[in-house]
Design an enzyme around this catalytic site. Structure first.
Site, short mmCIF file in Angstrom:
data_model
loop_
_atom_site.label_atom_id
_atom_site.label_comp_id
_atom_site.label_asym_id
_atom_site.label_seq_id
_atom_site.Cartn_x
_atom_site.Cartn_y
_atom_site.Cartn_z
N ALA A 38 0.82 -1.21 0.00
CA ALA A 38 0.00 0.00 0.00
C ALA A 38 0.86 1.26 0.00
O ALA A 38 0.74 2.12 -0.88
CB ALA A 38 -0.92 -0.02 1.21
N LYS A 85 4.59 -8.22 -7.37
CA LYS A 85 4.32 -6.79 -7.23
C LYS A 85 5.41 -5.92 -7.86
O LYS A 85 5.13 -4.88 -8.44
CB LYS A 85 4.15 -6.43 -5.75
CG LYS A 85 2.88 -7.03 -5.17
CD LYS A 85 2.71 -6.64 -3.71
CE LYS A 85 1.44 -7.29 -3.17
NZ LYS A 85 1.25 -7.01 -1.73
N ASP A 129 6.30 -4.04 5.71
CA ASP A 129 5.18 -4.21 6.64
C ASP A 129 5.61 -4.89 7.94
O ASP A 129 4.79 -5.43 8.65
CB ASP A 129 4.05 -5.00 5.97
CG ASP A 129 4.52 -6.39 5.55
OD1 ASP A 129 5.71 -6.71 5.75
OD2 ASP A 129 3.69 -7.16 5.04
N PHE A 131 8.75 -5.03 11.35
CA PHE A 131 9.87 -4.35 12.00
C PHE A 131 11.20 -5.07 11.82
O PHE A 131 12.25 -4.45 11.92
CB PHE A 131 9.57 -4.09 13.48
CG PHE A 131 8.78 -2.83 13.65
CD1 PHE A 131 9.40 -1.60 13.51
CD2 PHE A 131 7.42 -2.87 13.89
CE1 PHE A 131 8.68 -0.43 13.60
CE2 PHE A 131 6.69 -1.70 13.99
CZ PHE A 131 7.33 -0.48 13.85
N CYS A 170 17.74 7.43 14.90
CA CYS A 170 17.50 6.34 13.97
C CYS A 170 16.33 5.50 14.49
O CYS A 170 15.77 5.78 15.55
CB CYS A 170 18.76 5.50 13.75
SG CYS A 170 19.11 4.31 15.05
N CYS A 173 17.05 4.15 17.90
CA CYS A 173 16.88 5.19 18.93
C CYS A 173 15.41 5.24 19.35
O CYS A 173 15.09 5.37 20.53
CB CYS A 173 17.26 6.57 18.41
SG CYS A 173 19.00 6.84 18.04
N CYS A 194 -2.16 -4.89 9.69
CA CYS A 194 -3.20 -4.70 8.68
C CYS A 194 -4.01 -5.98 8.50
O CYS A 194 -5.13 -5.96 8.03
CB CYS A 194 -2.58 -4.28 7.36
SG CYS A 194 -1.69 -2.74 7.51
N CYS A 251 22.87 4.52 21.58
CA CYS A 251 22.07 3.68 20.67
C CYS A 251 22.88 2.50 20.14
O CYS A 251 24.02 2.66 19.68
CB CYS A 251 21.57 4.53 19.49
SG CYS A 251 20.74 3.55 18.22
N CYS A 254 23.09 3.45 15.85
CA CYS A 254 23.77 4.62 15.29
C CYS A 254 24.90 5.14 16.18
O CYS A 254 25.72 5.93 15.72
CB CYS A 254 22.77 5.71 14.94
SG CYS A 254 21.98 6.53 16.32
ZN LIG Z 1 20.12 5.32 16.82
#
Ligand SMILES: [Zn+2]
Length: 348
Positions: A38, A85, A129, A131, A170, A173, A194, A251, A254
């Site tokens: 999407a 796709k 979609d 993590f 980032c 973070c 979704c 972090c 980063c």
């Molecule tokens: Zn970071």
């Protein structure tokens, strides 16, 4: 700029923030989009029409009828043919603007291929979609020193944030700091996806528009105009927010450059991919789809295939097998069931 380009992009050139110089830079700029569902179709459409120079699209999935409500580049013929796709998007985008170099790649972004697929572009766009892939993108962007634009939508709600490695916070973070700073929870409303609570195309459009505007500022050479905050909006309640996110001085990604998603073996060979499906990654295994199709046809499995993938049914399951050996098994969330179906029908 050629005269036809001056005409094509005249309304954008008139806009003070872009101008002729900004348009020239945009025409010479490139981006790589990871995930073409999407958000990805909406952002790709906006940026290709805006006159981006070059766009690479990486997606592992194929078009289905339930995509058409919100994945605005695709049509019923794409779903009937079960086109990948990335391929369907490439065809439609070329028809929309033949001046843009569009390249669709059907496959999964993995720690192994991330550097090769992402490097050489000015910007990475998040159309994923999940993590796990976003944290891989974040690690890869930090490793390559590339900006990327995080975006996620579920229900009527979405978020986006532009990430400039070394300058802004980032994704780690945002997500991995001790207190919940409105990261994963705010982004997805807990474990909602979704596939469980649905998604409105209007929310997708709002977030894709903000993501694309950020991309245009970056690629047109206007970094001072970037919104360096986490922007969220809910198109149903009408609540819009913009939150400053501080860099975490400690972090994992980063600051300490402990890029576990890129360097580790964090990517499993079997992953759940929502909507009651399991994906099996069998890397480095080329399949002869025509041969597999002939074998399965004998057993009358309602086999359909095109040059990119082969799909067949073993009720209550549906298997979609790609030429690179990857398969998506629909109708189960159990990796053991998926593995056994793959072994039985495709090969161990
Ligand atoms: Zn970071």
């Amino acid at each position: 700029m050629k005269p036809d380009e001056q005409d094509k992009y005249s309304r954008q050139i008139l806009f003070d923030g872009i101008g002729a110089a900004g348009q020239e830079r945009l025409l010479a700029a490139s981006a790589v989009l990871v995930g073409c569902g999407a958000l990805g179709t909406a952002s790709a459409n906006l940026l290709v029409r805006a006159g981006l120079g070059r766009l690479r699209i990486i997606d592992r999935d194929f078009v289905e009828p339930s995509n058409l409500q919100r994945q605005t580049l695709f049509d019923e013929a794409d779903a009937r043919e079960a086109l990948p796709k990335a391929i369907a998007a490439e065809r439609h985008l070329r028809a929309i603007n033949s001046g843009v170099q569009v390249e669709g790649i059907t496959g999964d972004l993995t720690p192994k291929n991330a550097a090769a697929l992402l490097s050489g572009f000015h910007l990475i766009l998040d159309g994923t979609d999940n993590f796990e892939t976003r944290l891989l993108l974040n690690d890869a962007a930090i490793s390559l020193g590339m900006p990327w634009i995080y975006a996620a939508v579920v229900g009527s709600y979405g978020v986006t944030m532009t990430i400039l490695p070394g300058q802004t916070a980032c994704l780690a973070c945002l997500l991995e700091s001790g207190e919940d700073s409105g990261g994963r929870g705010a982004a997805l409303g807990g474990d909602a996806t979704c596939d469980t609570i649905g998604v409105l195309q209007a929310a997708v459009g709002a977030i894709a528009s903000i993501q694309s505007a950020e991309a245009m500022k970056l690629l047109a050479g206007k970094p001072e105009a970037l919104n360096r905050r986490l922007v969220s909006c809910d198109v149903w309640s009408g609540k819009f927010q913009s939150i400053g996110v501080e860099r975490n001085p400690n972090c994992r990604a980063c600051a300490r450059r402990d890029l576990i998603y890129l360097n580790g073996d964090a990517q499993p060979h079997i992953t759940l991919c929502g909507r009651d499906s399991v994906q099996i990654h069998e890397r480095g295994r080329k399949l002869d789809l025509a041969d597999l199709g002939r074998r399965l046809n004998g057993a009358s499995r309602d086999v359909r295939y095109n040059e990119f993938l082969l799909r067949f049914r073993v009720p209550p399951y549906e298997l979609t097998v790609f030429a690179d050996g990857r398969a998506i098994i629909k109708g189960t969330k159990d990796p053991a069931v998926a593995r056994s179906l793959y072994a039985r029908y495709v090969g161990a």
